[in-house]
Design a protein around this motif. Structure first.
Motif, mmCIF file in Angstrom:
data_model
loop_
_atom_site.group_PDB
_atom_site.id
_atom_site.type_symbol
_atom_site.label_atom_id
_atom_site.label_comp_id
_atom_site.label_asym_id
_atom_site.label_seq_id
_atom_site.Cartn_x
_atom_site.Cartn_y
_atom_site.Cartn_z
ATOM 1 N N LYS A 107 0.830 -1.212 0.000
ATOM 2 C CA LYS A 107 0.000 0.000 0.000
ATOM 3 C C LYS A 107 0.864 1.261 0.000
ATOM 4 O O LYS A 107 0.647 2.182 -0.780
ATOM 5 C CB LYS A 107 -0.930 0.016 1.243
ATOM 6 N N THR A 108 1.853 1.285 0.904
ATOM 7 C CA THR A 108 2.705 2.469 1.025
ATOM 8 C C THR A 108 3.534 2.652 -0.247
ATOM 9 O O THR A 108 3.704 3.785 -0.725
ATOM 10 C CB THR A 108 3.625 2.321 2.263
ATOM 11 N N THR A 109 4.010 1.554 -0.809
ATOM 12 C CA THR A 109 4.798 1.642 -2.044
ATOM 13 C C THR A 109 3.957 2.243 -3.163
ATOM 14 O O THR A 109 4.418 3.139 -3.881
ATOM 15 C CB THR A 109 5.293 0.227 -2.446
ATOM 16 N N GLY A 131 6.965 7.299 9.814
ATOM 17 C CA GLY A 131 8.344 7.739 9.606
ATOM 18 C C GLY A 131 8.981 7.110 8.369
ATOM 19 O O GLY A 131 10.152 7.326 8.083
ATOM 20 N N GLU A 132 8.196 6.312 7.619
ATOM 21 C CA GLU A 132 8.759 5.569 6.482
ATOM 22 C C GLU A 132 9.131 6.458 5.311
ATOM 23 O O GLU A 132 10.113 6.217 4.625
ATOM 24 C CB GLU A 132 7.714 4.578 5.949
ATOM 25 N N TYR A 133 8.281 7.464 5.045
ATOM 26 C CA TYR A 133 8.456 8.218 3.807
ATOM 27 C C TYR A 133 9.730 9.056 3.829
ATOM 28 O O TYR A 133 10.421 9.158 2.827
ATOM 29 C CB TYR A 133 7.235 9.108 3.551
ATOM 30 N N ILE A 196 -3.036 10.175 3.127
ATOM 31 C CA ILE A 196 -2.990 9.824 4.552
ATOM 32 C C ILE A 196 -2.637 8.346 4.661
ATOM 33 O O ILE A 196 -3.446 7.485 4.323
ATOM 34 C CB ILE A 196 -4.360 10.104 5.215
ATOM 35 N N ASP A 197 -1.412 8.075 5.086
ATOM 36 C CA ASP A 197 -1.004 6.675 5.261
ATOM 37 C C ASP A 197 -1.574 6.197 6.590
ATOM 38 O O ASP A 197 -1.684 6.973 7.535
ATOM 39 C CB ASP A 197 0.528 6.570 5.243
ATOM 40 N N GLU A 198 -1.929 4.928 6.661
ATOM 41 C CA GLU A 198 -2.545 4.364 7.876
ATOM 42 C C GLU A 198 -3.749 5.228 8.263
ATOM 43 O O GLU A 198 -3.893 5.636 9.422
ATOM 44 C CB GLU A 198 -1.525 4.326 9.033
ATOM 45 N N ALA A 199 -4.626 5.471 7.296
ATOM 46 C CA ALA A 199 -5.713 6.436 7.501
ATOM 47 C C ALA A 199 -6.615 6.069 8.678
ATOM 48 O O ALA A 199 -7.174 6.949 9.334
ATOM 49 C CB ALA A 199 -6.530 6.570 6.224
#
Ligand SMILES: Nc1ncnc2c1ncn2[C@@H]1O[C@H](COP(=O)(O)OP(=O)(O)OP(=O)(O)O)[C@@H](O)[C@H]1O
Ligand SMILES: [Mg+2]
Length: 224
Positions: A107-109, A131-133, A196-199
């Protein structure tokens, strides 16, 4: 040809007069009819006729030979077929897009790839709790409003201990008050995308599902 994706199959047993036999029951989700001219799927709004043939395996389609219309440049295929899948970025930017998948499905990718593409023409801000991005993908941090006034990409990190829903609300209010509303009133809003990641982490926790919680029937008072 209407394409379906199998979602499950079971072997079942049935008793008939004088014996019994096994049969396979499959469930499938409709992907749709592939339209060659548009290179996309359109849902067929009716069920198959009883007894209609079902073909297994990779359907061939003229689409495989036609030059694909590259919208995102990231064409992939429907699993097991040569039918292409695209994300239409301009359509995706007109409303909301949800990326759903189990843990570690990518998803994040996908979000980061979309962000990179969109940042060519719009201001993209990613709200990130993980903190991944910045940490893993090396994307630039959000430092100020000027990043929202030109095409580009920035990441607003929400730090441990901060309340995601509060931070998001404050951020949205500021963007609306200082940028979006005046631009809208002038009739020339600048395009912006918020990712919004992990919305789910930004949705305030419900007050609980116990007694007297908002929206929950009060069993004592209503006499049950
Ligand atoms: N299309 C892809 N093909 C192969 N590997 C991929 C693909 N997309 C992502 N990955 C890899 O899968 C792993 C998980 O990806 P990612 O972090 O994007 O998933 P996620 O769904 O956001 O995970 P989480 O549920 O932990 O948030 C990473 O190592 C990533 O490099
Ligand atoms: Mg992720």
């Amino acid at each position: 040809m209407i394409v379906y994706q199998l979602t499950s199959g079971t072997i079942e047993h049935t008793d008939v007069k004088g014996g019994s036999h096994l049969f396979v029951r499959a469930s499938a989700t409709q992907i749709g009819r592939f339209l060659d001219a548009q290179q996309t799927f359109r849902r067929h709004l009716w069920v198959p006729s009883p007894g209609a043939p079902v073909l297994m395996g990779a359907p061939t389609s003229p689409a495989a030979n036609a030059a694909p219309r590259r919208r995102s440049g990231n064409a992939r295929n429907v699993i097991g077929t040569s039918l292409p899948i695209y994300i239409d970025l301009s359509a995706a930017s007109e409303g909301h897009l949800a990326i759903l998948g189990m843990t570690k499905m990518g998803k994040t990718t996908l979000a980061a790839r979309l962000a990179n593409r969109l940042a060519a023409t719009r201001a993209v801000v990613i709200l990130d709790l993980t903190g991944e991005y910045v940490g893993k993908r090396g994307l630039p941090k959000y430092v100020g409003h000027e990043q929202l006034e030109a095409p580009g990409l920035s990441v607003w990190e929400i730090l441990p201990g901060e309340l995601p829903a509060d931070k998001l609300l404050k951020f949205m209010r500021r963007i609306l008050a200082e940028l979006a509303t005046p631009e809208y009133q002038k009739g020339d809003p600048f395009p912006r995308t918020l990712i919004i990641d992990e919305a789910h982490q930004f949705i305030p926790e419900p007050a609980g599902i116990g007694f007297n919680a908002p929206g929950v029937m009060n069993h004592t008072k209503s006499g049950y």
